[in-house]
Structures are given as structure tokens and as C-alpha cells.
Design a protein around this motif. Structure first.
Motif, PDB file in Angstrom:
ATOM      1  N   PHE A   1       7.722  20.061  78.967  1.00 12.92           N
ATOM      2  CA  PHE A   1       7.967  21.496  78.842  1.00 12.92           C
ATOM      3  C   PHE A   1       7.551  21.948  77.445  1.00 12.92           C
ATOM      4  CE2 PHE A   1      11.775  21.948  82.003  1.00 12.92           C
ATOM      5  CZ  PHE A   1      11.057  21.243  82.946  1.00 12.92           C
ATOM      6  N   THR A   2       7.064  23.171  77.355  1.00 10.41           N
ATOM      7  CA  THR A   2       6.700  23.754  76.075  1.00 10.41           C
ATOM      8  C   THR A   2       7.187  25.185  76.009  1.00 10.41           C
ATOM      9  OG1 THR A   2       4.689  22.392  75.978  1.00 10.41           O
ATOM     10  CG2 THR A   2       4.808  24.299  74.505  1.00 10.41           C
ATOM     11  N   ILE A   3       7.893  25.499  74.942  1.00 11.69           N
ATOM     12  CA  ILE A   3       8.336  26.875  74.722  1.00 11.69           C
ATOM     13  C   ILE A   3       7.355  27.546  73.777  1.00 11.69           C
ATOM     14  CG2 ILE A   3       9.876  26.332  72.775  1.00 11.69           C
ATOM     15  CD1 ILE A   3      11.838  28.423  74.004  1.00 11.69           C
ATOM     16  N   SER A   4       7.024  28.802  74.059  1.00 13.82           N
ATOM     17  CA  SER A   4       6.075  29.540  73.227  1.00 13.82           C
ATOM     18  C   SER A   4       6.453  31.011  73.267  1.00 13.82           C
ATOM     19  CB  SER A   4       4.642  29.324  73.723  1.00 13.82           C
ATOM     20  OG  SER A   4       4.493  29.773  75.066  1.00 13.82           O
ATOM     21  N   LYS A   5       5.760  31.806  72.457  1.00 13.16           N
ATOM     22  CA  LYS A   5       6.132  33.217  72.366  1.00 13.16           C
ATOM     23  C   LYS A   5       4.894  34.083  72.239  1.00 13.16           C
ATOM     24  CE  LYS A   5       6.881  32.481  67.446  1.00 13.16           C
ATOM     25  NZ  LYS A   5       7.866  32.389  66.337  1.00 13.16           N
ATOM     26  N   ASP A   6       5.044  35.343  72.625  1.00 12.47           N
ATOM     27  CA  ASP A   6       4.002  36.349  72.488  1.00 12.47           C
ATOM     28  C   ASP A   6       4.666  37.579  71.885  1.00 12.47           C
ATOM     29  OD1 ASP A   6       2.198  38.466  72.838  1.00 12.47           O
ATOM     30  OD2 ASP A   6       1.310  37.544  74.615  1.00 12.47           O
ATOM     31  N   HIS A   7       4.417  37.802  70.602  1.00  9.84           N
ATOM     32  CA  HIS A   7       5.080  38.915  69.924  1.00  9.84           C
ATOM     33  C   HIS A   7       4.661  40.258  70.510  1.00  9.84           C
ATOM     34  CE1 HIS A   7       5.976  35.996  66.613  1.00  9.84           C
ATOM     35  NE2 HIS A   7       7.094  36.708  66.603  1.00  9.84           N
ATOM     36  N   ALA A   8       3.421  40.389  70.865  1.00 12.26           N
ATOM     37  CA  ALA A   8       2.926  41.664  71.373  1.00 12.26           C
ATOM     38  C   ALA A   8       3.634  42.072  72.661  1.00 12.26           C
ATOM     39  CB  ALA A   8       1.423  41.586  71.602  1.00 12.26           C
ATOM     40  N   LYS A   9       4.078  41.063  73.442  1.00 12.61           N
ATOM     41  CA  LYS A   9       4.723  41.344  74.715  1.00 12.61           C
ATOM     42  C   LYS A   9       6.237  41.177  74.661  1.00 12.61           C
ATOM     43  CE  LYS A   9       0.710  39.874  77.418  1.00 12.61           C
ATOM     44  NZ  LYS A   9       0.199  38.956  78.466  1.00 12.61           N
ATOM     45  N   ASN A  10       6.773  40.852  73.476  1.00 10.47           N
ATOM     46  CA  ASN A  10       8.212  40.580  73.345  1.00 10.47           C
ATOM     47  C   ASN A  10       8.674  39.560  74.379  1.00 10.47           C
ATOM     48  OD1 ASN A  10       8.744  42.178  71.161  1.00 10.47           O
ATOM     49  ND2 ASN A  10       9.560  43.886  72.334  1.00 10.47           N
ATOM     50  N   THR A  11       7.875  38.539  74.571  1.00  8.89           N
ATOM     51  CA  THR A  11       8.133  37.592  75.651  1.00  8.89           C
ATOM     52  C   THR A  11       8.088  36.157  75.132  1.00  8.89           C
ATOM     53  OG1 THR A  11       7.198  39.101  77.289  1.00  8.89           O
ATOM     54  CG2 THR A  11       7.329  36.779  77.903  1.00  8.89           C
ATOM     55  N   VAL A  12       8.995  35.363  75.658  1.00  2.00           N
ATOM     56  CA  VAL A  12       9.004  33.923  75.403  1.00  2.00           C
ATOM     57  C   VAL A  12       8.715  33.219  76.728  1.00  2.00           C
ATOM     58  CG1 VAL A  12      10.434  31.937  74.771  1.00  2.00           C
ATOM     59  CG2 VAL A  12      10.552  34.056  73.426  1.00  2.00           C
ATOM     60  N   PHE A  13       7.871  32.202  76.658  1.00  2.00           N
ATOM     61  CA  PHE A  13       7.479  31.477  77.855  1.00  2.00           C
ATOM     62  C   PHE A  13       8.035  30.054  77.827  1.00  2.00           C
ATOM     63  CE2 PHE A  13       4.594  34.711  79.160  1.00  2.00           C
ATOM     64  CZ  PHE A  13       4.017  35.206  77.999  1.00  2.00           C
ATOM     65  N   LEU A  14       8.312  29.544  78.996  1.00  2.00           N
ATOM     66  CA  LEU A  14       8.641  28.128  79.142  1.00  2.00           C
ATOM     67  C   LEU A  14       7.660  27.550  80.148  1.00  2.00           C
ATOM     68  CD1 LEU A  14      10.619  25.860  78.299  1.00  2.00           C
ATOM     69  CD2 LEU A  14      11.866  26.334  80.435  1.00  2.00           C
ATOM     70  N   THR A  15       6.691  26.810  79.641  1.00  2.00           N
ATOM     71  CA  THR A  15       5.694  26.182  80.499  1.00  2.00           C
ATOM     72  C   THR A  15       6.207  24.805  80.893  1.00  2.00           C
ATOM     73  OG1 THR A  15       3.926  27.367  79.372  1.00  2.00           O
ATOM     74  CG2 THR A  15       3.297  25.464  80.696  1.00  2.00           C
ATOM     75  N   MET A  16       6.319  24.602  82.186  1.00  2.00           N
ATOM     76  CA  MET A  16       6.929  23.370  82.702  1.00  2.00           C
ATOM     77  C   MET A  16       5.886  22.592  83.497  1.00  2.00           C
ATOM     78  SD  MET A  16      10.632  24.885  83.880  1.00  2.00           S
ATOM     79  CE  MET A  16       9.948  25.823  85.239  1.00  2.00           C
ATOM     80  N   ASN A  17       5.537  21.412  83.002  1.00  2.00           N
ATOM     81  CA  ASN A  17       4.574  20.546  83.665  1.00  2.00           C
ATOM     82  C   ASN A  17       5.260  19.260  84.148  1.00  2.00           C
ATOM     83  OD1 ASN A  17       2.341  22.288  83.078  1.00  2.00           O
ATOM     84  ND2 ASN A  17       2.288  21.435  81.001  1.00  2.00           N
ATOM     85  N   ALA A  18       4.599  18.553  85.025  1.00  2.00           N
ATOM     86  CA  ALA A  18       5.117  17.270  85.530  1.00  2.00           C
ATOM     87  C   ALA A  18       6.558  17.414  85.990  1.00  2.00           C
ATOM     88  CB  ALA A  18       4.971  16.186  84.469  1.00  2.00           C
ATOM     89  N   LEU A  19       6.809  18.445  86.776  1.00  2.00           N
ATOM     90  CA  LEU A  19       8.186  18.734  87.190  1.00  2.00           C
ATOM     91  C   LEU A  19       8.754  17.622  88.053  1.00  2.00           C
ATOM     92  CD1 LEU A  19       7.741  22.531  87.746  1.00  2.00           C
ATOM     93  CD2 LEU A  19       9.533  21.495  86.337  1.00  2.00           C
ATOM     94  N   LYS A  20      10.044  17.364  87.852  1.00  2.00           N
ATOM     95  CA  LYS A  20      10.768  16.344  88.587  1.00  2.00           C
ATOM     96  C   LYS A  20      11.850  16.992  89.440  1.00  2.00           C
ATOM     97  CE  LYS A  20      10.370  13.205  84.610  1.00  2.00           C
ATOM     98  NZ  LYS A  20      11.154  12.374  83.643  1.00  2.00           N
ATOM     99  N   LEU A  21      12.338  16.245  90.405  1.00  2.00           N
ATOM    100  CA  LEU A  21      13.418  16.755  91.248  1.00  2.00           C
ATOM    101  C   LEU A  21      14.611  17.190  90.402  1.00  2.00           C
ATOM    102  CD1 LEU A  21      13.364  14.186  94.187  1.00  2.00           C
ATOM    103  CD2 LEU A  21      12.178  16.356  94.012  1.00  2.00           C
TER     104      LEU A  21
END
Length: 115
Positions: A64-84
Motif C-alpha cells: 500500500f502507498t499513501i499519497s496526496k494531491d494538494h490541488a484536489k485536497n485529496t489523499v490516496f491509498l493505492t493498494m496493490n497485491a491485495l490479500k483476503l
């Protein structure tokens, strides 16, 4: 305070990916948490709005990687290799300073990982 708003949850097969978004304003840090029925809410990741600090729970590091976009006032959580075990309701929450608690919570978005 305006309540944070999460989006991006859904159903995915194990090994797949999802990206969650949280739109919020006027905060010091934003965190992602998850909860499954019968268990306590678990910290997943957090990021400071100003500056570079970010944190990931050991259970999601490297996936998982947390990131942000100031222009959109948004924080993202990118989730890869998801497990049960990643299945749950994912919440974002904000805190106003380094010493305050996570006081402003979103409604949550469901993530379901199936085999």
C-alpha cells in the motif's frame, strides 16, 4: 469541520489493486484505518498535509502507498497485491495537529477481497 469523504472501494480478487480516495480540508495529518466486524479498528497509513512525513503499518508496507494531491485536497491509498485479510471498511480521518487525536472521520468505504 467538514467530514472527510472516502471513495474508491469495491470488490477485487486477491492479488489485484484498488485505489481509495479521501477528500478533506484544513487538517494537519490524514490517516487511513480499516475495520472488520468483531475486531478493533486498525491503523493502515497516514500522511502529513504539509511536508513529507508518511507512515504505513507493517502489515501493508510494500503493498500500500499513501499519497496526496494538494490541488484536489485529496489523499490516496493505492493498494496493490491485495490479500483476503485486507477486506474491511476503510475509513479516513484527520487530525488538526501533531498532538490531537483523529477527531474527524469519514463514513467509510467497503473493500472486499475474494479468492
Amino acid at each position: 469541520q467538514v467530514q472527510p469523504v472516502e471513495s474508491g472501494g469495491g470488490w477485487v480478487q486477491a492479488g489485484g489493486s484498488l485505489r481509495l480516495s479521501c477528500t478533506a480540508s484544513d487538517f494537519f495529518e490524514l490517516g487511513w484505518f480499516r475495520q472488520v466486524p468483531g475486531k478493533e479498528r486498525e491503523f493502515v497509513a497516514a500522511i502529513r498535509w504539509r511536508g513529507s512525513p508518511k507512515y504505513h503499518a507493517d502489515s501493508v508496507k510494500g503493498r500500500f502507498t499513501i499519497s496526496k494531491d494538494h490541488a484536489k485536497n485529496t489523499v490516496f491509498l493505492t493498494m496493490n497485491a491485495l490479500k483476503l485479510d485486507d477486506t474491511g471498511v476503510y475509513y479516513c480521518a484527520t487530525k488538526e495537529s501533531q498532538t490531537t487525536t483523529w477527531g474527524n472521520w469519514g463514513q467509510g468505504t467497503q473493500v472486499t477481497v475474494s479468492s
